[in-house]
Every structure is written in C-alpha cells, then in structure tokens.
Design a protein around this motif. Structure first.
Motif, PDB file in Angstrom:
ATOM      1  N   ILE A 190       0.853  -1.096  -0.137  1.00 41.45           N
ATOM      2  CA  ILE A 190      -0.235   0.101   0.231  1.00 41.45           C
ATOM      3  C   ILE A 190       0.983   1.324  -0.196  1.00 41.45           C
ATOM      4  CG2 ILE A 190      -1.739   1.214   1.185  1.00 41.45           C
ATOM      5  CD1 ILE A 190      -2.644  -1.628   2.413  1.00 41.45           C
ATOM      6  N   ARG A 191       1.845   1.380   0.900  1.00 39.58           N
ATOM      7  CA  ARG A 191       2.772   2.508   0.913  1.00 39.58           C
ATOM      8  C   ARG A 191       3.605   2.346  -0.421  1.00 39.58           C
ATOM      9  NH1 ARG A 191       3.700   0.616   6.283  1.00 39.58           N
ATOM     10  NH2 ARG A 191       5.329  -0.737   5.712  1.00 39.58           N
ATOM     11  N   GLY A 192       3.990   1.438  -1.028  1.00 37.30           N
ATOM     12  CA  GLY A 192       4.480   1.225  -2.226  1.00 37.30           C
ATOM     13  C   GLY A 192       3.863   2.052  -3.406  1.00 37.30           C
ATOM     14  N   HIS A 193       2.469   2.055  -3.608  1.00 39.15           N
ATOM     15  CA  HIS A 193       1.488   2.393  -4.242  1.00 39.15           C
ATOM     16  C   HIS A 193       1.770   3.771  -4.243  1.00 39.15           C
ATOM     17  CE1 HIS A 193      -1.262   3.022  -7.399  1.00 39.15           C
ATOM     18  NE2 HIS A 193      -1.953   4.034  -6.743  1.00 39.15           N
ATOM     19  N   TRP A 194       1.795   4.413  -3.161  1.00 42.38           N
ATOM     20  CA  TRP A 194       1.662   5.908  -2.715  1.00 42.38           C
ATOM     21  C   TRP A 194       3.182   6.456  -3.251  1.00 42.38           C
ATOM     22  CZ3 TRP A 194      -0.975   5.087   2.470  1.00 42.38           C
ATOM     23  CH2 TRP A 194      -2.439   4.829   2.128  1.00 42.38           C
ATOM     24  N   SER A 195       4.103   5.656  -3.036  1.00 39.68           N
ATOM     25  CA  SER A 195       5.540   6.300  -3.327  1.00 39.68           C
ATOM     26  C   SER A 195       5.923   6.289  -4.588  1.00 39.68           C
ATOM     27  CB  SER A 195       6.524   5.190  -2.626  1.00 39.68           C
ATOM     28  OG  SER A 195       6.678   3.997  -3.176  1.00 39.68           O
ATOM     29  N   ILE A 196       4.959   5.983  -5.789  1.00 43.11           N
ATOM     30  CA  ILE A 196       5.190   6.002  -7.052  1.00 43.11           C
ATOM     31  C   ILE A 196       5.134   7.626  -7.364  1.00 43.11           C
ATOM     32  CG2 ILE A 196       3.040   5.908  -7.955  1.00 43.11           C
ATOM     33  CD1 ILE A 196       3.719   4.668 -10.465  1.00 43.11           C
ATOM     34  N   GLU A 197       4.648   8.318  -6.709  1.00 43.63           N
ATOM     35  CA  GLU A 197       4.649   9.648  -7.128  1.00 43.63           C
ATOM     36  C   GLU A 197       5.961  10.353  -6.772  1.00 43.63           C
ATOM     37  OE1 GLU A 197       1.939  11.643  -7.846  1.00 43.63           O
ATOM     38  OE2 GLU A 197       0.571  10.382  -8.031  1.00 43.63           O
ATOM     39  N   ASN A 198       6.599   9.756  -5.737  1.00 42.13           N
ATOM     40  CA  ASN A 198       7.887  10.272  -5.132  1.00 42.13           C
ATOM     41  C   ASN A 198       9.076   9.756  -6.020  1.00 42.13           C
ATOM     42  OD1 ASN A 198       6.884  11.793  -3.199  1.00 42.13           O
ATOM     43  ND2 ASN A 198       7.197  10.013  -1.578  1.00 42.13           N
ATOM     44  N   ARG A 199       8.994   8.472  -6.496  1.00 41.60           N
ATOM     45  CA  ARG A 199       9.910   7.689  -7.148  1.00 41.60           C
ATOM     46  C   ARG A 199      10.120   7.916  -8.677  1.00 41.60           C
ATOM     47  NH1 ARG A 199      11.836   2.107  -5.524  1.00 41.60           N
ATOM     48  NH2 ARG A 199      13.626   3.074  -5.824  1.00 41.60           N
ATOM     49  N   THR A 200       8.740   8.129  -9.196  1.00 49.77           N
ATOM     50  CA  THR A 200       8.736   8.206 -10.666  1.00 49.77           C
ATOM     51  C   THR A 200       8.200   9.780 -11.098  1.00 49.77           C
ATOM     52  OG1 THR A 200       8.263   6.083 -10.789  1.00 49.77           O
ATOM     53  CG2 THR A 200       7.669   7.281 -12.556  1.00 49.77           C
ATOM     54  N   HIS A 201       6.791  10.219 -10.502  1.00 49.41           N
ATOM     55  CA  HIS A 201       6.390  11.267 -11.256  1.00 49.41           C
ATOM     56  C   HIS A 201       7.232  12.534 -10.631  1.00 49.41           C
ATOM     57  CE1 HIS A 201       2.191   8.906 -11.634  1.00 49.41           C
ATOM     58  NE2 HIS A 201       3.252   8.636 -12.237  1.00 49.41           N
ATOM     59  N   TRP A 202       7.563  12.500  -9.365  1.00 49.08           N
ATOM     60  CA  TRP A 202       8.525  13.787  -8.821  1.00 49.08           C
ATOM     61  C   TRP A 202       9.567  13.724  -9.546  1.00 49.08           C
ATOM     62  CZ3 TRP A 202      12.809  14.954  -6.377  1.00 49.08           C
ATOM     63  CH2 TRP A 202      12.939  16.068  -5.429  1.00 49.08           C
ATOM     64  N   VAL A 203      10.422  12.724  -9.861  1.00 46.13           N
ATOM     65  CA  VAL A 203      11.529  13.084 -10.502  1.00 46.13           C
ATOM     66  C   VAL A 203      11.218  13.307 -11.961  1.00 46.13           C
ATOM     67  CG1 VAL A 203      13.545  11.446 -11.443  1.00 46.13           C
ATOM     68  CG2 VAL A 203      12.468  11.158  -9.203  1.00 46.13           C
ATOM     69  N   ARG A 204      10.479  12.997 -12.660  1.00 44.12           N
ATOM     70  CA  ARG A 204      10.171  13.594 -13.840  1.00 44.12           C
ATOM     71  C   ARG A 204       9.934  15.066 -13.825  1.00 44.12           C
ATOM     72  NH1 ARG A 204       6.441   8.839 -16.348  1.00 44.12           N
ATOM     73  NH2 ARG A 204       5.110  11.017 -17.087  1.00 44.12           N
ATOM     74  N   ASP A 205       8.970  15.580 -12.910  1.00 44.28           N
ATOM     75  CA  ASP A 205       8.582  16.689 -12.817  1.00 44.28           C
ATOM     76  C   ASP A 205       9.817  17.650 -12.406  1.00 44.28           C
ATOM     77  OD1 ASP A 205       5.836  16.414 -13.566  1.00 44.28           O
ATOM     78  OD2 ASP A 205       5.223  16.230 -11.560  1.00 44.28           O
ATOM     79  N   VAL A 206      10.550  17.263 -11.188  1.00 47.02           N
ATOM     80  CA  VAL A 206      11.500  18.184 -10.616  1.00 47.02           C
ATOM     81  C   VAL A 206      12.755  18.022 -11.361  1.00 47.02           C
ATOM     82  CG1 VAL A 206      12.598  18.775  -8.397  1.00 47.02           C
ATOM     83  CG2 VAL A 206      10.285  18.193  -8.307  1.00 47.02           C
ATOM     84  N   THR A 207      13.225  16.886 -11.532  1.00 46.32           N
ATOM     85  CA  THR A 207      14.778  16.798 -11.942  1.00 46.32           C
ATOM     86  C   THR A 207      14.644  16.903 -13.400  1.00 46.32           C
ATOM     87  OG1 THR A 207      15.065  15.098 -10.357  1.00 46.32           O
ATOM     88  CG2 THR A 207      16.627  15.187 -12.324  1.00 46.32           C
ATOM     89  N   TYR A 208      13.605  16.353 -14.302  1.00 43.31           N
ATOM     90  CA  TYR A 208      13.576  16.532 -15.663  1.00 43.31           C
ATOM     91  C   TYR A 208      12.674  17.764 -16.031  1.00 43.31           C
ATOM     92  CZ  TYR A 208      16.311  12.296 -16.462  1.00 43.31           C
ATOM     93  OH  TYR A 208      17.406  11.548 -16.644  1.00 43.31           O
TER      94      TYR A 208
END
Length: 341
Positions: A266-284
């Motif tokens: 359950i926590r792993g599902h919520w963490s996709i925002e930080n590990r994938t979407h956030w990286v694409r938004d902030v880093t890229y």
C-alpha cells in the motif's frame, strides 16, 4: 538514434535540441559504437521528426521488457508488486488541445515503469487499464495496486484471468462498498501493522487493520478488508496532528500475505509519486517541457522513464546527481546501458 536519445536523457538532457547537442559532441569512437556516422551527425530536425513519429506504446513496452529482465527476483515468500497510476503532462497543453495524460504500470520496489499507455480525451483511465497491463507479458502471482478509480469489477475479472492478485483503494466512487467497509467493527480490531516515518519536514504514523470478509462485502473476489489510518504533524508544530482514514480491499487471503507485506504494498503504491512522477517533474522539469507535437510528449516521457529505470537498477538514489555524473563523460551512459563496441 533512440538509444542515443536514451543516453542523452541519462545525462540529464531534456529537449530535442539538447539531445542533438549531446550527439554532436560525442567523441568519434563513442558515436561509432552507437552506429552514428562520425562525419554526418543527425540534426535537431532529424531527431525531432524521429521522436515525434515513433509509436510510444511499443517503445515503452520494449524498454519496459528490457528493464523488467534486470529486476532482481523478490525474496522468498514475497511477490513483485505493480502500481498502476496516471500522470498528466502539463507542459503538453496547447491553445487547441488539453494536456496529454498517460497511464503507467511501475514495479514498486525497483521504482521502474514497465509499460505506459496514452489516455486520450475520448476515453479515461478505466478503459485503458487492461490495454496497459496487456503490455506486461507475465503477471502471474504479482500484486497489482491501484487507486479508487480502478476499483472496478471488470478489472478484478481481468486480473483473475491473468492469475494476478490485487489491492484496490475504495472511496466515494463506490459509495455502497465504501459504506460497507466503513461500517465494519474496526474499533474491535487491533492494529496489524504500525509504521512511523520522518521526512519532508513532517512526522507520519501509519497503522493498518485487517478483517477477513468472506461474506458481506459486495465486491467479487474480496477476501480481506483493510483500514489504513495516517496521522501527520509538521515537525515545527509538535502538537497539531491531522489524520485521514482510507479503506482498501484485496483478494489476498491471510495465509498469502503477512500484514507488513500488505502495508508495504500500500505504501509502495503511494510512493510512485515520489520515485517516478516527482523525479520527472522536478529533475527533468517535465511539466514545463515545450514538447507538444504529435507523439513527442509520450515518447519523451518514455525516454525519461527508461533513464530513471536504468539508473535505479544501478543503485542510484539521487537521479539529479547521477545525471550530472553521466554528463561529464559521454561513455558513461553507454556503460550504464551495457552498450559495448
């Protein structure tokens, strides 16, 4: 050229122009390894036309399969978990068309996108759920997690045909089911799992309660009901807690998954925002990307997923620092991707 584009994105390059500049600056021997004529480097226009014309879904499937083959097997007694989640590419909006929306499936532990599909304005995420997961060859014994939008009977029937398990959040879009779950005797149920975490300037306490629901829940295949309670406070306001309660259902029975595993998924599902979407938004800086034409937005998102996935498999936790590291030497992205002469 697609491989060269992935290499450029690994090095942190974000646009067609930047990718063309990376290719133009390649040492002769590195260009030859990539199959690029050292004396006739592709122009920005050629790279742009190619990436705009590519079909992004087969591209994402091929890259996802390449990454999936390199994901370590789960520990004995555990399972791979795949989070299904959507993201809007805000920068792709134009005066005449809305922003593109992409539904993706990511392996939770590795933080790697395995497949993605475009959700156009004539449909929604619900109708694209089977098409997305069809692009993953083998779902047997995997756990698929999804938010409340995908708490659909057709989805669990599809996952049963694929021999996959599921954990689905339940909210107001299923009012009857949500009311049934909220009405269960949770006060009499002890916590099955408790976790605390500090980060991003806040302290969070998460608790999980579990009830078997062989009968009485109006949803096919539901074996257990889950109550997830989250209490948060800002570290600079120690006495002010906010809390929310979320319900979920799963087909996994008590003997098939331990409470801590359910909590992790359950926590792993919520963490996709930080590990994938956030990286694409902030880093890229994806949401401010000026790439808007044809298939370009989805293709570039796929190249970012490929770069992030390759870096994650190499043990990288700081993607921005890894981009800078690979930008300092043109051969480093090739080594990361296992490309040799």
């Amino acid at each position: 050229m697609v491989t060269a584009a992935v290499c450029a994105v690994v090095a942190g390059y974000r646009s067609y122009t930047a990718i063309a500049e990376w290719v133009a600056d390649l040492p002769t021997d590195t260009a030859l390894v990539l199959g690029i004529d050292a004396h006739r480097r592709p122009s920005e226009a050629m790279i742009r036309r190619l990436l705009q014309a590519l079909d992004p879904e087969p591209l994402a499937t091929a890259i996802g399969a390449w990454l999936a083959a390199r994901i370590p097997a789960p520990p004995p007694g555990s399972r791979h978990a795949i989070a299904v989640d959507g993201k809007t590419l805000l920068g792709s909006r134009t005066r005449d068309s809305p922003a593109r929306h992409i539904l993706a499936a990511a392996e939770q532990h590795a933080g790697i996108v395995l497949a993605s599909t475009d959700v156009d304005t004539k449909t929604n995420e619900i109708t694209r759920f089977p098409a997305l997961l069809d692009r993953i060859d083998d779902l047997r014994d995997m756990v698929v997690t999804a938010d409340a939008l995908h708490c659909q009977r057709e989805h669990v029937a599809y996952l049963a045909r694929r021999s996959a398990h599921w954990i689905l959040t339940v909210k107001g879009n299923q009012p009857g089911l949500h009311q049934q779950l909220a009405g269960l005797p949770w006060r009499l149920v002890p916590n099955a799992d408790r976790d605390t975490a500090r980060g991003h300037g806040r302290h969070e306490i998460r608790t999980l309660k579990i009830l078997s629901v062989a009968t009485g829940i109006d949803f096919p295949g539901a074996a257990q009901a889950l109550q997830i309670r989250r209490r948060r406070r800002r570290l600079d306001e120690p006495r002010r807690f906010t809390s929310d309660t979320v319900y979920a259902i799963t087909d996994l029975q008590a003997h098939q998954a331990k409470p801590w595993q359910l909590a992790d998924w359950i926590r792993g599902h919520w963490s996709i925002e930080n590990r994938t979407h956030w990286v694409r938004d902030v880093t890229y800086d994806e949401d401010r990307s000026q790439i808007r034409t044809c298939n370009g937005p989805h293709v570039m998102a796929t190249l970012r997923d490929a770069a992030i996935g390759a870096l994650r498999l190499a043990g990288v936790t700081d993607i921005a620092a890894a981009n800078r590291h690979h930008a300092r030497n043109a051969n480093r992205p090739l080594v990361l991707l296992g490309i040799t002469s």
